[in-house]
Write an enzyme that holds these catalytic residues in place. Sequence first.
Site, PDB file in Angstrom:
ATOM      1  N   CYS A   2       0.495  -0.975  -0.023  1.00 41.15           N
ATOM      2  CA  CYS A   2      -0.175   0.161   0.173  1.00 41.15           C
ATOM      3  C   CYS A   2       0.824   1.371  -0.361  1.00 41.15           C
ATOM      4  O   CYS A   2       2.119   0.740  -0.034  1.00 41.15           O
ATOM      5  CB  CYS A   2      -0.550  -0.094   1.153  1.00 41.15           C
ATOM      6  N   ARG A  27       1.249   1.328  -5.573  1.00 41.15           N
ATOM      7  CA  ARG A  27       1.748   0.311  -4.515  1.00 41.15           C
ATOM      8  C   ARG A  27      -0.015  -0.307  -3.937  1.00 41.15           C
ATOM      9  O   ARG A  27      -0.142  -0.890  -3.312  1.00 41.15           O
ATOM     10  CB  ARG A  27       1.759   1.585  -3.937  1.00 41.15           C
ATOM     11  N   TRP A  76      -4.125  -1.469  -1.277  1.00 44.35           N
ATOM     12  CA  TRP A  76      -4.382  -2.889  -2.235  1.00 44.35           C
ATOM     13  C   TRP A  76      -4.638  -3.265  -0.849  1.00 44.35           C
ATOM     14  O   TRP A  76      -3.964  -3.969   0.007  1.00 44.35           O
ATOM     15  CB  TRP A  76      -2.373  -3.010  -2.352  1.00 44.35           C
ATOM     16  N   ASN A 112       0.688  -0.417   5.750  1.00 50.80           N
ATOM     17  CA  ASN A 112       1.565  -0.498   4.699  1.00 50.80           C
ATOM     18  C   ASN A 112       2.108  -2.450   5.597  1.00 50.80           C
ATOM     19  O   ASN A 112       3.410  -2.230   5.784  1.00 50.80           O
ATOM     20  CB  ASN A 112       2.233  -0.089   3.796  1.00 50.80           C
ATOM     21  N   GLY A 113       1.752  -3.240   5.099  1.00 48.58           N
ATOM     22  CA  GLY A 113       2.245  -4.026   5.596  1.00 48.58           C
ATOM     23  C   GLY A 113       1.609  -5.619   5.881  1.00 48.58           C
ATOM     24  O   GLY A 113       0.020  -5.315   5.754  1.00 48.58           O
ATOM     25  N   GLU A 495       5.785 -19.717 -21.777  1.00 52.19           N
ATOM     26  CA  GLU A 495       6.185 -18.446 -21.753  1.00 52.19           C
ATOM     27  C   GLU A 495       6.862 -17.830 -21.777  1.00 52.19           C
ATOM     28  O   GLU A 495       6.720 -16.109 -21.986  1.00 52.19           O
ATOM     29  CB  GLU A 495       5.944 -18.745 -19.662  1.00 52.19           C
ATOM     30  N   LYS A 499       6.744 -13.664 -23.747  1.00 53.74           N
ATOM     31  CA  LYS A 499       7.489 -12.290 -22.952  1.00 53.74           C
ATOM     32  C   LYS A 499       7.981 -12.443 -24.250  1.00 53.74           C
ATOM     33  O   LYS A 499       7.967 -10.999 -24.017  1.00 53.74           O
ATOM     34  CB  LYS A 499       8.519 -13.193 -21.139  1.00 53.74           C
ATOM     35  N   GLU A 502       5.245 -10.428 -27.017  1.00 48.42           N
ATOM     36  CA  GLU A 502       4.623  -9.063 -26.759  1.00 48.42           C
ATOM     37  C   GLU A 502       4.906  -7.727 -25.821  1.00 48.42           C
ATOM     38  O   GLU A 502       4.896  -6.752 -26.116  1.00 48.42           O
ATOM     39  CB  GLU A 502       4.048  -9.400 -25.341  1.00 48.42           C
ATOM     40  N   HIS A 518       7.907 -32.408 -36.786  1.00 50.64           N
ATOM     41  CA  HIS A 518       6.231 -32.993 -37.401  1.00 50.64           C
ATOM     42  C   HIS A 518       6.366 -31.620 -37.978  1.00 50.64           C
ATOM     43  O   HIS A 518       5.179 -31.546 -38.899  1.00 50.64           O
ATOM     44  CB  HIS A 518       5.446 -33.387 -36.252  1.00 50.64           C
ATOM     45  N   LYS A 617      -3.361  -3.751 -19.802  1.00 49.97           N
ATOM     46  CA  LYS A 617      -3.098  -4.831 -18.317  1.00 49.97           C
ATOM     47  C   LYS A 617      -4.079  -5.582 -17.933  1.00 49.97           C
ATOM     48  O   LYS A 617      -4.285  -7.293 -17.865  1.00 49.97           O
ATOM     49  CB  LYS A 617      -2.502  -4.059 -17.380  1.00 49.97           C
TER      50      LYS A 617
HETATM   51  O1  M6R Z   1      -5.503 -10.874 -15.370  1.00 51.78           O
HETATM   52  P1  M6R Z   1      -5.076 -12.475 -15.945  1.00 51.78           P
HETATM   53  O2  M6R Z   1      -3.853 -13.161 -15.637  1.00 51.78           O
HETATM   54  O3  M6R Z   1      -6.867 -12.963 -15.796  1.00 51.78           O
HETATM   55  O4  M6R Z   1      -4.389 -11.937 -17.201  1.00 51.78           O
HETATM   56  C1  M6R Z   1      -4.794 -12.917 -17.918  1.00 51.78           C
HETATM   57  C2  M6R Z   1      -3.611 -12.417 -19.858  1.00 51.78           C
HETATM   58  O5  M6R Z   1      -4.440 -11.012 -19.900  1.00 51.78           O
HETATM   59  C3  M6R Z   1      -2.406 -12.462 -19.044  1.00 51.78           C
HETATM   60  O6  M6R Z   1      -1.178 -13.386 -18.307  1.00 51.78           O
HETATM   61  C4  M6R Z   1      -1.082 -11.668 -20.623  1.00 51.78           C
HETATM   62  O7  M6R Z   1      -1.255 -12.709 -20.901  1.00 51.78           O
HETATM   63  C5  M6R Z   1      -0.450 -11.297 -19.836  1.00 51.78           C
HETATM   64  N1  M6R Z   1      -0.112  -9.943 -20.351  1.00 51.78           N
HETATM   65  C6  M6R Z   1       1.049 -12.002 -20.289  1.00 51.78           C
HETATM   66  O8  M6R Z   1       1.992 -11.400 -19.781  1.00 51.78           O
END
Ligand code: M6R
Length: 622
Positions: A2, A27, A76, A112-113, A495, A499, A502, A518, A617
């Site tokens: 927080c 935060r 938070w 906070n904590g 993953e 990364k 994206e 294949h 996000k």
């Molecule tokens: O909020 P969520 O975890 O449900 O989001 C799922 C995906 O949109 C999220 O993991 C996305 O793939 C990330 N931006 C990847 O880094």
Amino acid sequence: MCGIVGYAGNKQAAPILLEGLSKLEYRGYDSAGIAVRDKDKPVSVVKAKGRLSKLVEKTDEGHAVKGTCGIGHTRWATHGEPSEINAHPHISGCEPKGGTITDDSGVVGVHNGIIENFQELKDKLLRHDYKFYSETDTEVAVKLVDYYYNKYGIGPIDALAKTMVRVRGSYALAVMFRDYPGEIWVARKDSPMIIGVTKGESFVASDVPAILKYTRNVYYIGNLEIARLTPGDVHFYNLDGDEIRKELTEITWDAEAAEKGGYEHFMMKEIHEQPKAIIDTINASVKDNEFCFKDINLTPEMIRNFKQIYIVACGSAYHVGVAAQYVLEDMVRIPVRVELASEFRYRNPILDKDSLCILVSQSGETADTLAALRLAKEKGVRTLAVVNVIGSSIAREADDIFYTMAGPEIAVATTKAYSTQLIAFYLLALWFGRIREVIDHDRCIALLDEMRTIPAKIEKILEDKERLQWFASKFSNAHDIFFIGRGIDFAISLEGSLKMKEISYIHSEAYAAGELKHGTISLIEDGTLIIGVITQGALYEKTISNMVECKSRGAYLMGLTTYGNYEIEDRADFVAYIPKTDEHFTTSLAVIPLQLMGYYMAVARGLDVDKPRNLAKSVTVE
Ligand code: M6R
């Protein structure tokens, strides 16, 4: 996580507090509040649920709340859902009416904590006739300060010291006492807090950006220390009440760098926050080697009777599911099916009622994952959400919740949320495995101990990040990158590849290494980068063979494996090593170099790492 801020000076406090909180919204941002005292008049507390803008509106940009001393908080949620009543500041007095309090409370505070023994302390205070209006651990802390203040009557230092001795957990606490108008008292253990001073004014904050506009001269308050802030003056004390002398430090960062804790991007900051997020997630669910999942009501009988587990999620959260499938099937011996939420919801799935559907989501708001949750519930299947944002839609609607303790994640590319989701699954696998008697007590303890070594091993990987930076810049003009692996290493590759694409916009694909022949191997040409993930002993030789097949077609090979496998250097062109751990947990370590690779590629290409093009996000539309 927080944000807290405080001001003691000669100007109106509320606008300064709101301005400071706006710099700390990274935060936490589910609710906010301020408490301001005008000389010896009663304190005014105003709170609002939602983003800080709601509080700004409610207080007329702070002009509606008068006084020159105050504290503020942006929350938070950790204990109690995001709501006005749970928002800070909290008071030692009675229940506030309508979210705006003008109450002559003895103590008012922000925190906070996490206070781990808050229930025990709350029971004690209830026995002493304290009444509680919120679900927060902070209200308990504030009332405990009030209790000791009144019981001993010696003053704030003693009351705070006694509280600090009784409280277990982490805190940065800022309080105002009715009897000490114009002053702020703070205490700290394991949560960040800095104190700034300038002529006639003192400030306290969770982080430098909140006060940088007013002063660059700060004190760092140490663990288990107390400070008294009066306008332009600060005194520090230890738990015995002895005064401590401290040196002022001058902050030389610019404001933007300060907000990111000195890192260039939130993504890098969040990569470095992973060790702490992992420790917090383990500690929230394991006490004295016993599992205690506060928001999960599954009984041992239910766990014994499940015939199938579904894991449903999107993006990186889906990749966590792919890794978790291997871990759960091995440790629990139960069939696991992992599905993309956007597919699951439209394929009219046949769901066994004796199954458990686990939804994974950082935001708790992803539209497809939410729809999948509703579908599973409609079909009478028990649902468990692994979620980061407390009180989010998925958390509210699921039958059971595992909250990851990643704190707010700002960068679009997930790192610390992904890592804590993995931890959630390791813990669930151990718990289920124990109940279904696949894992005995000693093995469970040994695996828990091994999990606790993950944070330090991540730190070790991060120490060597410059090597990856060098390698990433060498390949930053790549057109295609293939990530390959088998078993858990395939899950890690998924993953790593996401990364990479994206944030660096380089085309990349993850392939189960055995699948290359294949079809996909026809894409390999001179200089194509192949990143082979090889952390599973039994599959080591097989994946190496697949890498060598690519090399003979012109590929450049990077290997990602554990220390000790040095013979790989005879075959790969570049190798990154991670420390050894139990093979179920290698995803947690192997993902770190891949996060760094994606990050450094994007930086080398001059891209906006934290806000990649076309992405948001939280994906709240399907
Ligand atoms: O909020 P969520 O975890 O449900 O989001 C799922 C995906 O949109 C999220 O993991 C996305 O793939 C990330 N931006 C990847 O880094």
